[in-house]
Design a protein around this motif. Sequence first.
Motif, PDB file in Angstrom:
ATOM      1  N   TYR A   1     -10.655  -1.210  -5.993  1.00 46.65           N
ATOM      2  CA  TYR A   1     -11.322   0.093  -5.958  1.00 46.65           C
ATOM      3  C   TYR A   1     -12.617  -0.092  -5.191  1.00 46.65           C
ATOM      4  O   TYR A   1     -13.515  -0.814  -5.618  1.00 46.65           O
ATOM      5  CB  TYR A   1     -11.600   0.588  -7.375  1.00 46.65           C
TER       6      TYR A   1
ATOM      7  N   GLU B   1      -8.506   7.840  -2.444  1.00 47.58           N
ATOM      8  CA  GLU B   1      -8.596   7.054  -1.204  1.00 47.58           C
ATOM      9  C   GLU B   1      -9.328   5.728  -1.422  1.00 47.58           C
ATOM     10  O   GLU B   1      -9.287   4.852  -0.552  1.00 47.58           O
ATOM     11  CB  GLU B   1      -9.296   7.869  -0.120  1.00 47.58           C
ATOM     12  N   ARG B   2      -9.976   5.567  -2.562  1.00 46.08           N
ATOM     13  CA  ARG B   2     -10.666   4.316  -2.862  1.00 46.08           C
ATOM     14  C   ARG B   2      -9.746   3.286  -3.524  1.00 46.08           C
ATOM     15  O   ARG B   2     -10.094   2.117  -3.615  1.00 46.08           O
ATOM     16  CB  ARG B   2     -11.863   4.586  -3.784  1.00 46.08           C
TER      17      ARG B   2
ATOM     18  N   GLY C   1      -6.818   0.833  -3.660  1.00 51.72           N
ATOM     19  CA  GLY C   1      -6.078   0.084  -2.647  1.00 51.72           C
ATOM     20  C   GLY C   1      -5.451  -1.171  -3.207  1.00 51.72           C
ATOM     21  O   GLY C   1      -5.486  -1.435  -4.409  1.00 51.72           O
TER      22      GLY C   1
ATOM     23  N   PRO D   1      -9.256  13.741  -4.015  1.00 53.92           N
ATOM     24  CA  PRO D   1      -8.895  12.882  -2.878  1.00 53.92           C
ATOM     25  C   PRO D   1      -9.883  11.743  -2.632  1.00 53.92           C
ATOM     26  O   PRO D   1      -9.480  10.634  -2.270  1.00 53.92           O
ATOM     27  CB  PRO D   1      -8.871  13.856  -1.689  1.00 53.92           C
ATOM     28  N   HIS D   2     -11.182  12.007  -2.832  1.00 55.17           N
ATOM     29  CA  HIS D   2     -12.169  10.956  -2.562  1.00 55.17           C
ATOM     30  C   HIS D   2     -12.081   9.822  -3.590  1.00 55.17           C
ATOM     31  O   HIS D   2     -12.607   8.733  -3.340  1.00 55.17           O
ATOM     32  CB  HIS D   2     -13.588  11.533  -2.537  1.00 55.17           C
TER      33      HIS D   2
ATOM     34  N   GLU E   1       0.839   4.193  -2.852  1.00 58.46           N
ATOM     35  CA  GLU E   1       0.700   5.628  -2.580  1.00 58.46           C
ATOM     36  C   GLU E   1       1.824   6.422  -3.238  1.00 58.46           C
ATOM     37  O   GLU E   1       1.606   7.516  -3.764  1.00 58.46           O
ATOM     38  CB  GLU E   1       0.689   5.864  -1.074  1.00 58.46           C
TER      39      GLU E   1
ATOM     40  N   SER F   1       0.833  -1.207   0.000  1.00 56.88           N
ATOM     41  CA  SER F   1       0.000   0.000   0.000  1.00 56.88           C
ATOM     42  C   SER F   1       0.865   1.253   0.000  1.00 56.88           C
ATOM     43  O   SER F   1       0.539   2.261  -0.643  1.00 56.88           O
ATOM     44  CB  SER F   1      -0.932   0.010   1.211  1.00 56.88           C
TER      45      SER F   1
END
Length: 209
Positions: A122, A99-100, A102, A95-96, A82, A78
Amino acid sequence: ALEAGRGAELQSLVERVATVTNARLLSLLTQEHELMGHLRALKKFMLLGQGDFVTCLMDTLGSELCSPARDMYRHNLSGVLELALRSSNAQFEPPHILERVGVRLLEASAGDSGWEVFSLDYSIDMPIVAVIHPVASAKYRRLFHLLWRLKRVEWSLSLAWRQNMTAARARLASALPRLSQTLHHCNVVRNEMWHLISNLSSFIFFEVL
């Protein structure tokens, strides 16, 4: 005749209400809940459509994924994800959305490396899950695995090219003349494989998906 007229009037009323309701629902999904933004994100990340992000992810993850699957840890991967997001144009996504995105680790079989168990994910929640439902999400993951395998081959061929160029700069062929023909043959085969995998990837992405 009277009953037929009432039936037609009722049908017309239901159709008008359905039209208004559907328009309102579509407006909520596309504007308030950004359905199209999520669909674009699925294309960029799960279908590997964000080229510079995929390149960053491969460059940072490639050597680590060559390790045995048992040595893979989600929190480590992870962190690499990032870094790839911040190092590519994906950083400009809201950002929203980011953040989904992964990491999901699949169940490993004996002898698997990190390449076999790594997957992007996602996350989808209500009410978008009514459109991108669990069955659809599972299909996105299956498509990711197919495209990821193709990208793995591309990455391996690119690595082979860099090694070939390193050998050329080191003038190994001059120091070891009998090696020259072998290096040339390896480069020819690599080019043929690159041509095949590039055309196959383009066909799958643009003609199939």
